[in-house]
Design an enzyme around this catalytic site. Structure first.
Site, PDB file in Angstrom:
ATOM      1  N   ASP A  20       0.834  -1.199   0.000  1.00 48.94           N
ATOM      2  CA  ASP A  20       0.000   0.000   0.000  1.00 48.94           C
ATOM      3  C   ASP A  20       0.873   1.255   0.000  1.00 48.94           C
ATOM      4  OD1 ASP A  20      -2.347   1.404  -0.016  1.00 48.94           O
ATOM      5  OD2 ASP A  20      -2.690   1.260   2.138  1.00 48.94           O
ATOM      6  N   GLY A  21       0.405   2.275  -0.719  1.00 47.14           N
ATOM      7  CA  GLY A  21       1.071   3.571  -0.667  1.00 47.14           C
ATOM      8  C   GLY A  21       1.752   4.015  -1.942  1.00 47.14           C
ATOM      9  N   ASN A  22       1.558   3.275  -3.031  1.00 45.48           N
ATOM     10  CA  ASN A  22       2.182   3.676  -4.299  1.00 45.48           C
ATOM     11  C   ASN A  22       1.688   5.052  -4.762  1.00 45.48           C
ATOM     12  OD1 ASN A  22       3.673   1.296  -4.577  1.00 45.48           O
ATOM     13  ND2 ASN A  22       2.010   0.248  -5.633  1.00 45.48           N
ATOM     14  N   GLU A  67     -11.608  -5.123  -5.965  1.00 44.34           N
ATOM     15  CA  GLU A  67     -12.076  -3.749  -5.781  1.00 44.34           C
ATOM     16  C   GLU A  67     -11.317  -2.759  -6.671  1.00 44.34           C
ATOM     17  OE1 GLU A  67     -11.349  -5.770  -3.200  1.00 44.34           O
ATOM     18  OE2 GLU A  67     -13.400  -6.134  -2.481  1.00 44.34           O
ATOM     19  N   ASN A  68     -10.144  -3.142  -7.150  1.00 46.32           N
ATOM     20  CA  ASN A  68      -9.336  -2.226  -7.955  1.00 46.32           C
ATOM     21  C   ASN A  68      -9.968  -1.896  -9.305  1.00 46.32           C
ATOM     22  OD1 ASN A  68      -6.100  -3.518  -6.811  1.00 46.32           O
ATOM     23  ND2 ASN A  68      -7.346  -1.842  -6.026  1.00 46.32           N
ATOM     24  N   ARG A 188       1.829  -4.983   6.214  1.00 46.94           N
ATOM     25  CA  ARG A 188       1.111  -3.955   5.460  1.00 46.94           C
ATOM     26  C   ARG A 188       1.882  -2.647   5.550  1.00 46.94           C
ATOM     27  NH1 ARG A 188      -4.976  -2.718   4.083  1.00 46.94           N
ATOM     28  NH2 ARG A 188      -4.565  -0.845   2.907  1.00 46.94           N
ATOM     29  N   GLU A 207       0.633 -13.320  12.260  1.00 47.75           N
ATOM     30  CA  GLU A 207       1.130 -12.146  12.965  1.00 47.75           C
ATOM     31  C   GLU A 207       1.042 -10.960  12.014  1.00 47.75           C
ATOM     32  OE1 GLU A 207       2.034 -12.049  16.200  1.00 47.75           O
ATOM     33  OE2 GLU A 207       1.390 -14.150  16.271  1.00 47.75           O
TER      34      GLU A 207
END
Length: 241
Positions: A20-22, A67-68, A188, A207
């Site tokens: 995540d975060g691109n 969802e993308n 994540r 974990e």
């Protein structure tokens, strides 16, 4: 910069990553979102090498979710083009390092060109055994569970199963890749505290490690730090330690 591989006593068998975060990285650097996704592929390559180097058997990247599809058409087209380029670029590395490519998700809805390349590389690497690279493509956790329920229901309808045969093990056997062990660790990036419909069945006892690093910024040292944190976790699986 060369990163020294740390000594880790307990190496997870299966690691999954929500990349995540691109887009935020691209915005921060005044670049397009596709540039952000392209930069993110460099992190994939770096972490994949680190995982193979340290002996992780299974590695899953959440590559494209169900969802993308709601994203702008131009971004989806860019992502598919980037996926093709990445697969063709990494293909040689898979062969050189004895890495098997597997796909989790419904790829039949992807463009035909993507399907053709994916299916070919999966077939060409199916005998490899050093480690397994799993791409979650057109994947949704709820969809996977729904499809598993449909498969089981159909077998009951056809008298291949009895309702009393249904248990957790049976459900697991009807998931996309039933032979793959559940993830021990999920990482994540970008600081978001959610699973985003990813491997909802399989992550029951994984974990969870969340880092504020945006995915294009997440490199080998960050990955090793996550493994070191995992090594310190007390995994009780509901029991008393």
């Amino acid at each position: 910069m060369n990163v020294i591989t740390p000594k880790i006593n307990r190496i997870p068998e299966h690691v999954a990553i929500i990349m995540d975060g691109n887009g935020r990285w691209a915005k921060k650097n005044n670049l397009s979102r596709i540039n952000g996704h392209a930069e993110g592929t460099q992190s994939v390559r770096s972490i994949m090498r680190a995982a193979a180097n340290i002996g992780i058997q299974y590695f899953t990247f959440f590559t494209f979710s169900t969802e993308n599809w709601s994203r702008p058409k131009i971004e989806i087209e860019g992502l598919m083009k980037l996926l093709i380029e990445s697969l063709l670029t990494y293909e040689k590395e898979l062969h050189e390092n004895n890495i098997k490519l597997q796909i989790m998700g419904n790829i039949n809805e992807l463009p035909k060109t993507v399907q053709k390349i994916v299916n070919r590389i999966v077939l060409d690497t199916k005998e490899y055994s050093k480690s397994n690279l799993i791409l979650a493509l057109n994947y949704g956790g709820r969809l996977e569970i729904t499809e598993a329920a449909k498969k089981i229901a159909l077998k009951i309808k056809n008298n291949e199963l009895n309702i009393n045969d249904i248990n957790e093990d049976l459900v697991s056997k009807h998931m996309y890749l039933p032979e793959i062990p559940d993830p021990d660790l999920i990482i994540r990036t970008s600081g978001e505290m959610r699973l985003s419909n990813f491997m909802l069945w399989q992550l029951s006892y994984a974990e969870i490690i969340v880092t504020d690093k945006l995915w294009p910024e997440f490199k080998e040292e960050d990955f090793y730090n996550a493994l070191k944190e995992f090594d310190l976790r007390d995994r009780r699986f509901g029991k008393i330690g």
